[in-house]
Design a protein around this motif. Structure first.
Motif, PDB file in Angstrom:
ATOM      1  N   LEU A   1       0.829  -1.202   0.000  1.00 51.66           N
ATOM      2  CA  LEU A   1       0.000   0.000   0.000  1.00 51.66           C
ATOM      3  C   LEU A   1       0.864   1.254   0.000  1.00 51.66           C
ATOM      4  O   LEU A   1       1.763   1.398   0.832  1.00 51.66           O
ATOM      5  CB  LEU A   1      -0.898   0.007   1.239  1.00 51.66           C
ATOM      6  N   VAL A   2       0.571   2.171  -0.932  1.00 53.46           N
ATOM      7  CA  VAL A   2       1.311   3.429  -1.019  1.00 53.46           C
ATOM      8  C   VAL A   2       0.672   4.502  -0.139  1.00 53.46           C
ATOM      9  O   VAL A   2       1.377   5.308   0.472  1.00 53.46           O
ATOM     10  CB  VAL A   2       1.392   3.901  -2.483  1.00 53.46           C
ATOM     11  N   GLY A   3      -0.640   4.530  -0.077  1.00 58.30           N
ATOM     12  CA  GLY A   3      -1.328   5.578   0.678  1.00 58.30           C
ATOM     13  C   GLY A   3      -1.948   6.618  -0.224  1.00 58.30           C
ATOM     14  O   GLY A   3      -2.254   7.737   0.205  1.00 58.30           O
ATOM     15  N   ILE A   4      -2.140   6.257  -1.503  1.00 56.59           N
ATOM     16  CA  ILE A   4      -2.822   7.112  -2.471  1.00 56.59           C
ATOM     17  C   ILE A   4      -3.844   6.241  -3.192  1.00 56.59           C
ATOM     18  O   ILE A   4      -3.515   5.154  -3.661  1.00 56.59           O
ATOM     19  CB  ILE A   4      -1.846   7.729  -3.495  1.00 56.59           C
ATOM     20  N   SER A   5      -5.074   6.722  -3.272  1.00 55.38           N
ATOM     21  CA  SER A   5      -6.144   5.949  -3.915  1.00 55.38           C
ATOM     22  C   SER A   5      -7.009   6.878  -4.768  1.00 55.38           C
ATOM     23  O   SER A   5      -6.991   8.104  -4.592  1.00 55.38           O
ATOM     24  CB  SER A   5      -7.029   5.268  -2.866  1.00 55.38           C
ATOM     25  N   LYS A   6      -7.762   6.293  -5.675  1.00 56.88           N
ATOM     26  CA  LYS A   6      -8.761   7.025  -6.459  1.00 56.88           C
ATOM     27  C   LYS A   6     -10.124   6.427  -6.139  1.00 56.88           C
ATOM     28  O   LYS A   6     -10.327   5.219  -6.294  1.00 56.88           O
ATOM     29  CB  LYS A   6      -8.468   6.910  -7.960  1.00 56.88           C
ATOM     30  N   ILE A   7     -11.040   7.274  -5.680  1.00 57.13           N
ATOM     31  CA  ILE A   7     -12.328   6.793  -5.177  1.00 57.13           C
ATOM     32  C   ILE A   7     -13.462   7.586  -5.825  1.00 57.13           C
ATOM     33  O   ILE A   7     -13.434   8.828  -5.849  1.00 57.13           O
ATOM     34  CB  ILE A   7     -12.403   6.934  -3.644  1.00 57.13           C
ATOM     35  N   SER A   8     -14.459   6.886  -6.333  1.00 54.48           N
ATOM     36  CA  SER A   8     -15.628   7.578  -6.885  1.00 54.48           C
ATOM     37  C   SER A   8     -16.497   8.095  -5.738  1.00 54.48           C
ATOM     38  O   SER A   8     -16.486   7.542  -4.636  1.00 54.48           O
ATOM     39  CB  SER A   8     -16.435   6.634  -7.774  1.00 54.48           C
ATOM     40  N   ARG A   9     -17.256   9.128  -6.008  1.00 58.86           N
ATOM     41  CA  ARG A   9     -18.142   9.664  -4.971  1.00 58.86           C
ATOM     42  C   ARG A   9     -19.165   8.608  -4.562  1.00 58.86           C
ATOM     43  O   ARG A   9     -19.497   8.475  -3.376  1.00 58.86           O
ATOM     44  CB  ARG A   9     -18.864  10.915  -5.449  1.00 58.86           C
ATOM     45  N   GLU A  10     -19.679   7.850  -5.536  1.00 61.04           N
ATOM     46  CA  GLU A  10     -20.634   6.785  -5.217  1.00 61.04           C
ATOM     47  C   GLU A  10     -20.031   5.773  -4.250  1.00 61.04           C
ATOM     48  O   GLU A  10     -20.673   5.361  -3.279  1.00 61.04           O
ATOM     49  CB  GLU A  10     -21.061   6.082  -6.503  1.00 61.04           C
ATOM     50  N   GLN A  11     -18.785   5.404  -4.488  1.00 53.90           N
ATOM     51  CA  GLN A  11     -18.119   4.447  -3.605  1.00 53.90           C
ATOM     52  C   GLN A  11     -17.862   5.060  -2.233  1.00 53.90           C
ATOM     53  O   GLN A  11     -17.976   4.377  -1.198  1.00 53.90           O
ATOM     54  CB  GLN A  11     -16.798   3.989  -4.235  1.00 53.90           C
ATOM     55  N   PHE A  12     -17.539   6.334  -2.209  1.00 57.14           N
ATOM     56  CA  PHE A  12     -17.322   7.019  -0.936  1.00 57.14           C
ATOM     57  C   PHE A  12     -18.596   7.023  -0.092  1.00 57.14           C
ATOM     58  O   PHE A  12     -18.560   6.788   1.123  1.00 57.14           O
ATOM     59  CB  PHE A  12     -16.845   8.450  -1.181  1.00 57.14           C
ATOM     60  N   LEU A  13     -19.733   7.271  -0.728  1.00 57.09           N
ATOM     61  CA  LEU A  13     -21.000   7.252   0.006  1.00 57.09           C
ATOM     62  C   LEU A  13     -21.288   5.858   0.554  1.00 57.09           C
ATOM     63  O   LEU A  13     -21.831   5.713   1.656  1.00 57.09           O
ATOM     64  CB  LEU A  13     -22.136   7.720  -0.902  1.00 57.09           C
ATOM     65  N   LYS A  14     -20.903   4.828  -0.191  1.00 57.75           N
ATOM     66  CA  LYS A  14     -21.054   3.453   0.308  1.00 57.75           C
ATOM     67  C   LYS A  14     -20.158   3.221   1.529  1.00 57.75           C
ATOM     68  O   LYS A  14     -20.560   2.551   2.479  1.00 57.75           O
ATOM     69  CB  LYS A  14     -20.711   2.453  -0.789  1.00 57.75           C
ATOM     70  N   LEU A  15     -18.950   3.780   1.488  1.00 56.85           N
ATOM     71  CA  LEU A  15     -18.061   3.671   2.649  1.00 56.85           C
ATOM     72  C   LEU A  15     -18.690   4.336   3.871  1.00 56.85           C
ATOM     73  O   LEU A  15     -18.627   3.798   4.979  1.00 56.85           O
ATOM     74  CB  LEU A  15     -16.720   4.332   2.345  1.00 56.85           C
ATOM     75  N   CYS A  16     -19.292   5.489   3.662  1.00 53.58           N
ATOM     76  CA  CYS A  16     -19.924   6.198   4.778  1.00 53.58           C
ATOM     77  C   CYS A  16     -21.096   5.404   5.353  1.00 53.58           C
ATOM     78  O   CYS A  16     -21.248   5.301   6.580  1.00 53.58           O
ATOM     79  CB  CYS A  16     -20.391   7.576   4.320  1.00 53.58           C
ATOM     80  N   LEU A  17     -21.910   4.825   4.493  1.00 53.45           N
ATOM     81  CA  LEU A  17     -23.042   4.017   4.952  1.00 53.45           C
ATOM     82  C   LEU A  17     -22.558   2.788   5.709  1.00 53.45           C
ATOM     83  O   LEU A  17     -23.141   2.407   6.732  1.00 53.45           O
ATOM     84  CB  LEU A  17     -23.900   3.599   3.756  1.00 53.45           C
ATOM     85  N   LEU A  18     -21.493   2.182   5.206  1.00 54.11           N
ATOM     86  CA  LEU A  18     -20.919   1.018   5.881  1.00 54.11           C
ATOM     87  C   LEU A  18     -20.492   1.381   7.296  1.00 54.11           C
ATOM     88  O   LEU A  18     -20.772   0.643   8.258  1.00 54.11           O
ATOM     89  CB  LEU A  18     -19.720   0.517   5.075  1.00 54.11           C
ATOM     90  N   ALA A  19     -19.827   2.521   7.437  1.00 55.99           N
ATOM     91  CA  ALA A  19     -19.325   2.937   8.744  1.00 55.99           C
ATOM     92  C   ALA A  19     -20.452   3.286   9.703  1.00 55.99           C
ATOM     93  O   ALA A  19     -20.348   3.048  10.913  1.00 55.99           O
ATOM     94  CB  ALA A  19     -18.387   4.120   8.580  1.00 55.99           C
ATOM     95  N   GLU A  20     -21.525   3.847   9.181  1.00 58.39           N
ATOM     96  CA  GLU A  20     -22.648   4.220  10.033  1.00 58.39           C
ATOM     97  C   GLU A  20     -23.337   2.996  10.642  1.00 58.39           C
ATOM     98  O   GLU A  20     -24.041   3.106  11.642  1.00 58.39           O
ATOM     99  CB  GLU A  20     -23.633   5.065   9.225  1.00 58.39           C
ATOM    100  N   LYS A  21     -23.100   1.828  10.044  1.00 58.94           N
ATOM    101  CA  LYS A  21     -23.647   0.587  10.576  1.00 58.94           C
ATOM    102  C   LYS A  21     -22.652  -0.158  11.457  1.00 58.94           C
ATOM    103  O   LYS A  21     -22.977  -1.197  12.020  1.00 58.94           O
ATOM    104  CB  LYS A  21     -24.076  -0.318   9.420  1.00 58.94           C
ATOM    105  N   ASP A  22     -21.434   0.362  11.550  1.00 61.07           N
ATOM    106  CA  ASP A  22     -20.367  -0.316  12.292  1.00 61.07           C
ATOM    107  C   ASP A  22     -19.627   0.714  13.139  1.00 61.07           C
ATOM    108  O   ASP A  22     -18.701   1.371  12.686  1.00 61.07           O
ATOM    109  CB  ASP A  22     -19.407  -0.987  11.304  1.00 61.07           C
TER     110      ASP A  22
END
Length: 245
Positions: free
Chosen positions: A165-186
């Motif tokens: 892992l380098v520590g640089i990623s490319k993330i779509s806004r749609e995927q970011f919103l999925k990450l946020c929803l995932l965290a809100e459940k955990d």
């Protein structure tokens, strides 16, 4: 085309205590240039027009940058001392309205790192390199198609090592919103998890992919030994790579 970058920069930098008592880790100087200033310059060179910085510890340093530059926005985490990197990212959700590059504040890297991600037409890519021997690696296990299966600092926790892992990623806004929803459940992931753990968890159902650049020159600076290695070995190679490319 990616026009937004997000930098997570809330951490205490406790392993560099002598150098971070009065400033955040992103302001460590290498070759006379603070890490964050070097990153911002490289992002702008790649066409990034908006830089969102998730701050916490010594946030005033980053806020000064925002006052000086209209393309920089800072959002301070009110609980940066009790949370990890994923909460810092989650805390930026009201400001992220487009696809983006995600970076850590304590990185030094050759410009090719950004260029490789931006020019790849795929979404949701995690940048990886070949072996670095940095002694603080985060190893990635990916499937045959590059689909990320696991990340760990322990080699033995993986079936195989596909990259680091380098520590640089490319993330779509749609995927970011999925990450946020995932965290809100955990609650544990949200409050104590790092963003790498969140990526692995989501990748099981909504894939992230590894983008490997075998010979990429880069480093993360977490301690004195890392800083010494960067000054002696990494910076000369980055300067050479800039000249070459």
């Amino acid at each position: 085309m990616i026009k937004t970058a997000v930098i997570v920069a809330a951490g205490l930098g406790s392993r560099l205590k002598g150098r971070t008592e009065m400033q955040p880790k992103g302001f460590l100087e290498v070759g006379g240039i603070p890490l964050i200033i070097r990153s911002i310059g490289q992002l702008r060179e790649q066409g990034i027009e908006k830089i969102i910085i998730g701050t916490g510890y010594h946030s005033e340093f980053y806020e000064q940058l925002a006052r000086e530059s209209s393309d920089i926005v800072c959002v301070k985490s009110p609980v940066y001392r009790e949370t990890s990197s994923f909460y810092t990212l989650y805390n930026l959700r009201s400001k992220v309205d487009d696809d983006f590059l995600l970076l850590e504040s304590d990185l030094i890297y050759e410009p090719r790192a950004l260029k490789e991600l931006i020019e790849d037409k795929r979404d949701n890519l995690v940048l990886a390199s070949g072996a670095t021997a940095s002694e603080d690696e985060v190893f990635i296990e990916a499937g045959p198609d590059g689909h990320i299966l696991e990340m760990s600092k322990k080699r033995d926790a993986l079936n195989k090592v596909s990259g680091e892992l380098v520590g640089i990623s490319k993330i779509s806004r749609e995927q970011f919103l999925k990450l946020c929803l995932l965290a809100e459940k955990d609650e544990m992931l949200l409050n104590k998890g790092d963003y790498e753990s969140a990526i692995v968890s989501l990748s099981a159902t909504s894939p992230f992919y590894m983008k490997k650049v075998e010979d990429l020159v880069w480093a993360e600076i977490d301690c004195e030994a890392h800083l010494e290695r960067v000054i002696e070995k990494i910076l000369p190679r980055i300067e050479g790579a800039v000249y070459e490319h």
